[in-house]
Design an enzyme around this catalytic site. Structure first.
Site, mmCIF file in Angstrom:
data_model
loop_
_atom_site.group_PDB
_atom_site.id
_atom_site.type_symbol
_atom_site.label_atom_id
_atom_site.label_comp_id
_atom_site.label_asym_id
_atom_site.label_seq_id
_atom_site.Cartn_x
_atom_site.Cartn_y
_atom_site.Cartn_z
ATOM 1 N N CYS B 181 -10.270 -23.054 24.023
ATOM 2 C CA CYS B 181 -10.948 -21.805 23.583
ATOM 3 C C CYS B 181 -12.000 -21.487 24.427
ATOM 4 C CB CYS B 181 -11.010 -21.777 22.034
ATOM 5 S SG CYS B 181 -9.506 -21.921 21.383
ATOM 6 N N HIS B 321 -19.596 -17.704 19.270
ATOM 7 C CA HIS B 321 -17.800 -18.091 19.512
ATOM 8 C C HIS B 321 -17.310 -17.592 18.013
ATOM 9 C CE1 HIS B 321 -14.623 -20.061 20.468
ATOM 10 N NE2 HIS B 321 -14.444 -20.910 19.633
ATOM 11 N N GLU B 332 -21.946 -23.975 14.332
ATOM 12 C CA GLU B 332 -22.555 -23.097 15.561
ATOM 13 C C GLU B 332 -24.131 -22.908 14.966
ATOM 14 O OE1 GLU B 332 -20.243 -19.800 16.796
ATOM 15 O OE2 GLU B 332 -21.525 -19.385 18.575
ATOM 16 N N LYS B 353 -15.229 -11.730 17.650
ATOM 17 C CA LYS B 353 -13.966 -11.741 16.987
ATOM 18 C C LYS B 353 -13.762 -11.086 15.680
ATOM 19 C CE LYS B 353 -13.488 -16.322 19.217
ATOM 20 N NZ LYS B 353 -14.813 -16.304 19.771
ATOM 21 N N HIS B 358 -9.536 -13.438 17.665
ATOM 22 C CA HIS B 358 -9.590 -14.663 18.651
ATOM 23 C C HIS B 358 -8.831 -14.692 19.656
ATOM 24 C CE1 HIS B 358 -10.996 -18.525 20.248
ATOM 25 N NE2 HIS B 358 -10.981 -19.081 19.208
ATOM 26 N N PHE B 417 -10.752 -26.392 20.686
ATOM 27 C CA PHE B 417 -10.143 -27.341 20.032
ATOM 28 C C PHE B 417 -9.988 -28.548 21.258
ATOM 29 C CE2 PHE B 417 -7.261 -25.247 16.652
ATOM 30 C CZ PHE B 417 -8.201 -25.524 15.883
#
Lengths: 412, 431
Positions: B181, B321, B332, B353, B358, B417
């Site tokens: 990502c 993010h 975060e 998002k 996402h 990830f």
């Protein structure tokens, strides 16, 4: 960059292939042509593949919980990455590992082909596509397996198992992935953007899903084994090989400051992408790159470790390029290492670089692998090997060259 | 015209953005997207492309139809390419750079997973008449016939970059990148590095991902990563809220033309913004979770600020993010708090998002475009569905409606990830 480029050394090599585990075994196995390649012939019939030598992965991946999270391609990669770190004297040194950048060439993870087959059989009798979602996939897919399928998870696992954390990049795109990865590492070190990079890739050739993917484009060799150059006019195709190949690429000053020895100098890596819409474009691209990187070099014999795959158009044009070097007063002495180890796709260019570095360090070249063919001649014995050209031409796209030289402070 | 020097504070070539393109569930192109973003609209909807019965999650941020483009007729690979092409064309056109089909620099593509989908496997299965050959052996026999050569693009990771290169005539070998990502942000980072090395004067960076298909949903469901709040779909993605329960998978593409300021100035191109710096740090803790102390995320943010030669005090806005998973948003926050201290509560932060879902591999590029549009317009699009702030993560979230913010410098975060974290610092002008 206005500054003088930094000299780039290879200070560590990690190799695991069909013929060996570690650097020493490879030097011996690549010389011993009397012992043929290690092939798996029956399992994927009519295709043969070079099968990985027996490896105790826990030597580099001690935790069972880590091993369980990885499919075989990742194990091969994490294992050979560990060998390279060890070889470079970085393993277990937290201060160096935190500064080590990681660049990985990867394809996709492995599918559970048994599940796929089960689903396809079920669909044949039920024709109800919802069967997938409702009944089979949720129970058959494992979360860990999905993670193993993510391309960047080889890099992720290397960071977790070996604590390499400065940065982590994964390049994709078949052979181009390996070329891009090594090129990115070398350029960053040369420009002072990194001092220490672990770079490489891995392939598990013993995979049903991978073979299907390659065969969609009719790229596999579907007959009994032949060396690379002897396949071009006999049907074309590559024989995949399982391999992990990792290198530690380091700025010379950095290596010297920590007392690390070099295998070889990686002078430069160049790459391009011929369109391949007309014959001759690959050769033209290789010619152009060679002229750029060998301008000013003394003519004469030049050892070539060719990453040729055996796929006809790509390998034939590469051979035409190599044959044409005579006109530039270079005499290529060619070895297609894929004849011995199989075509290792994403890992193939790093593998070629590793074998070149090893030969430069030992001061000798490999014997011909083209048994019964005419392409690979004996190496003229005139002093120690001092330069190697590594070629990489993708089976469907992309081409690259690496210029490598002997350093004065070799390890051997 | 931007004033300022052609090199940055560290003496490196300053890197500017001269073209941008975007496709998301909100629409095709900057205009459609910006209007929708500003007005707090949401692109997430019930999936109609395939039957969703049996699935826990039945919503996604899918790409809407457009004349000439009917996403439900595309495979993931083909739709990823179609939206990448659209975004790249928009960016290159805005930059006004190069000639038709000839771009004077490299192409860097964040490319989605390439794999055969079930309809492809089924075609191969049905094509093999010899039922003695079971499983993949039978599929390989069908492949050997050569009749399915046009499926090869689905399993070639270089295929999308290759098609884009053929269309736009970029130079050299295109790069195909995967840092999960963070991939979209990685493309921008690699372009900045190449321009600083003096290897390139310009580059096209593209992130694309259109992999909303059934198996993809099941996989992420098994990781317990997806929101299951299917009704209404527009309310599912709620970053920083106490009731957040996962991310919403989405499709999108973002493209940016990056140039050395020198090159842009010489041809009289108007910079849209500056990439001041990039920072990257890998996690070594877990495959899907960050180090509990946030060390790797903190490392990425700190390295980005250092690379950009700015202090935490200089950051006027954070494009987070913000996936809307319990884990991400908390980590975060913890990491931002560690870098920015008490001042964090004064920095307007938003997560796109909430509006577009996402976009996975594309997210870094898509959100870079949005961050730069925010800078240009002095408006931060809202984090919608922010109705029950998580008291554990006190932030100045731009809640529910867009906000005018005076901005010079913006931080954009992307975490993947597998532990790859990339942060970017954008500015209105060179520093």
């Amino acid at each position: 960059m206005a500054e003088e480029p930094k000299e780039v050394w290879i200070t560590g090599i990690g190799l695991a292939t069909s013929l060996g585990d570690g650097v020493r075994e490879h030097w011996e196995a690549m010389a011993d042509v009397a012992a043929g390649p290690a092939l798996e012939i029956e399992r994927f019939e009519p295709y043969c593949v070079h099968r990985l030598i027996d490896i105790n992965f826990s030597k580099q991946i001690p935790k069972k919980s880590d091993l369980r999270q990885m499919e075989r391609w990742q194990r091969i990669g994490v294992y050979s990455a560990g060998l390279a770190l060890n070889d470079a004297g970085i393993a277990g040194e937290p201060s160096l590992l935190a500064l080590t950048h990681l660049v990985v060439a990867a394809g996709s993870g492995e599918r559970d082909t048994a599940v796929d087959s089960q689903v396809l059989d079920a669909l044949a009798t039920r024709a109800d596509t919802a069967v997938l979602a409702k009944e089979i996939l949720p129970s058959a897919l494992r979360p860990t397996l999905f993670l193993a399928q993510l391309s960047n998870l080889l890099a992720g696992n290397i960071s977790i198992v070996h604590n390499v954390t400065a940065s982590s990049r994964t390049f994709m795109g078949e052979e181009m992935a390996g070329i891009s990865a090594v090129e990115n590492a070398v350029r960053r070190v040369a420009a002072g953007q990194a001092e220490l990079v672990l770079v490489g890739g891995a392939l598990n050739a013993e995979r049903e899903d991978l073979l299907l993917g390659y065969e969609l484009g009719c790229n596999l060799w579907a007959n009994s084994y032949r060396p690379v150059w002897q396949r071009l006019e006999a049907g074309s195709g590559f024989i995949p090989g399982s391999a992990g190949a990792f290198l530690v690429v380091e700025a010379r000053e950095h290596a010297e400051a920590r007392g690390a020895k070099s295998y070889a100098r990686l002078k430069c890596v160049v790459s391009d992408r011929a369109r391949r819409s007309k014959p001759g474009q690959i050769r033209e691209s290789l010619d152009g790159m060679f002229d750029k990187v060998y301008r000013g070099h003394s003519p004469g014999p030049i050892a070539v470790l060719s990453g040729a795959s055996g796929v006809a158009q790509a390998s034939a044009e590469e051979l035409a390029f190599l044959d044409g070097l005579d006109e530039r007063h270079f005499t290529p002495v060619i070895r297609a290492y894929g004849s011995r180890l199989g075509h290792t796709v994403e890992a193939h260019f790093p593998l070629g670089i590793a074998l070149a570095a090893l030969a430069l360090d030992r001061g000798g070249f490999y014997p011909p692998y083209d048994e019964g063919g005419e392409v690979e001649a004996p190496f003229p014995q005139a002093g120690a090997l001092d330069r190697v050209l590594v070629t990489g031409v993708g089976h469907w796209r992309g081409e690259g060259l690496a210029v490598m030289e002997r350093t004065s402070d070799g390890r051997a | 015209m931007m004033s300022g020097r052609l090199t940055d504070k560290k003496g490196r070539p300053a890197v500017v953005v001269t073209g941008m393109g975007i496709v998301t569930s909100l629409g095709w192109g900057k205009q459609e997207n910006w209007v929708a973003l500003k007005n707090g609209r949401c692109g997430i909807k019930s999936i109609s492309r395939f039957p969703t019965d049996g699935l826990k999650t039945t919503i996604a941020g899918t790409i809407p139809n457009r004349p000439g483009h009917t996403p439900e007729n595309y495979s993931a690979c083909d739709l990823s390419l179609a939206i990448a092409e659209f975004a790249a064309a928009e960016a290159i056109e805005q930059a006004g750079i190069g000639g038709a089909g000839s771009f004077p620099g490299p192409l860097i593509v964040a490319t989605p997973p390439s794999e055969l989908e079930w309809p492809h496997l089924r075609r191969l299965y049905l094509a093999n008449d010899d039922k003695q050959q079971t499983g993949y052996r039978g599929l390989r026999t069908a492949a050997r016939s050569g009749e399915f050569a046009n499926l090869a693009r689905h399993v070639r990771f270089a295929a999308i970059a290759d098609a884009l290169q053929s269309r736009f005539g970029t130079l050299g070998e295109p790069l195909s990148v995967c840092t999960a990502c963070a991939s979209g942000s990685s493309t921008i980072q690699f372009a900045v590095e190449a321009i600083r090395r003096g290897e390139a004067e310009a580059a096209v960076c593209v992130g694309t991902d259109a992999t909303v298909h059934r198996e993809g949903l099941i996989r992420f469901s098994l990781l317990s990563a997806l929101s299951t709040r299917n009704d209404p779909p527009q309310r599912a993605s709620r970053p920083f809220s106490r009731s957040r329960d996962g991310f919403v998978i989405a499709e999108g593409a973002g493209a940016l033309v990056l140039e050395s300021y020198r090159h842009a100035a010489a041809r009289g191109a108007e910079p849209l913004g500056v990439v001041l710096g990039a920072g990257e740090k890998a996690d070594c803790y877990h495959r899907t979770r960050s180090q509990p102390d946030g060390a790797a995320i903190i490392g990425a943010i700190t390295k980005a600020l250092e690379d950009a030669a700015v202090d935490p005090e200089d950051i006027d806005h954070i494009n987070a993010h913000g996936t809307s998973t319990p884990e991400n948003d908390r980590m975060e926050y913890v990491s931002l708090r560690s870098v920015f201290g008490g001042r964090l509560s004064d920095i307007p932060i938003t997560s796109n998002k909430s509006q577009i879902g996402h976009t996975l591999i594309a997210a870094g590029a898509v959100e870079a475009v949005i961050a730069l549009l925010s800078l240009q317009n002095g408006i931060v699009p809202p984090t919608i569905n922010y109705r029950d702030p998580d008291p554990e993560i006190p932030l100045d979230v731009v809640a529910n409606t867009a906000r005018k913010v005076s901005m010079r410098t913006v931080l954009s975060n992307s975490f993947g990830f597998g532990g790859q974290n990339v942060c970017l610092v954008f500015a209105a002008e060179p520093n």
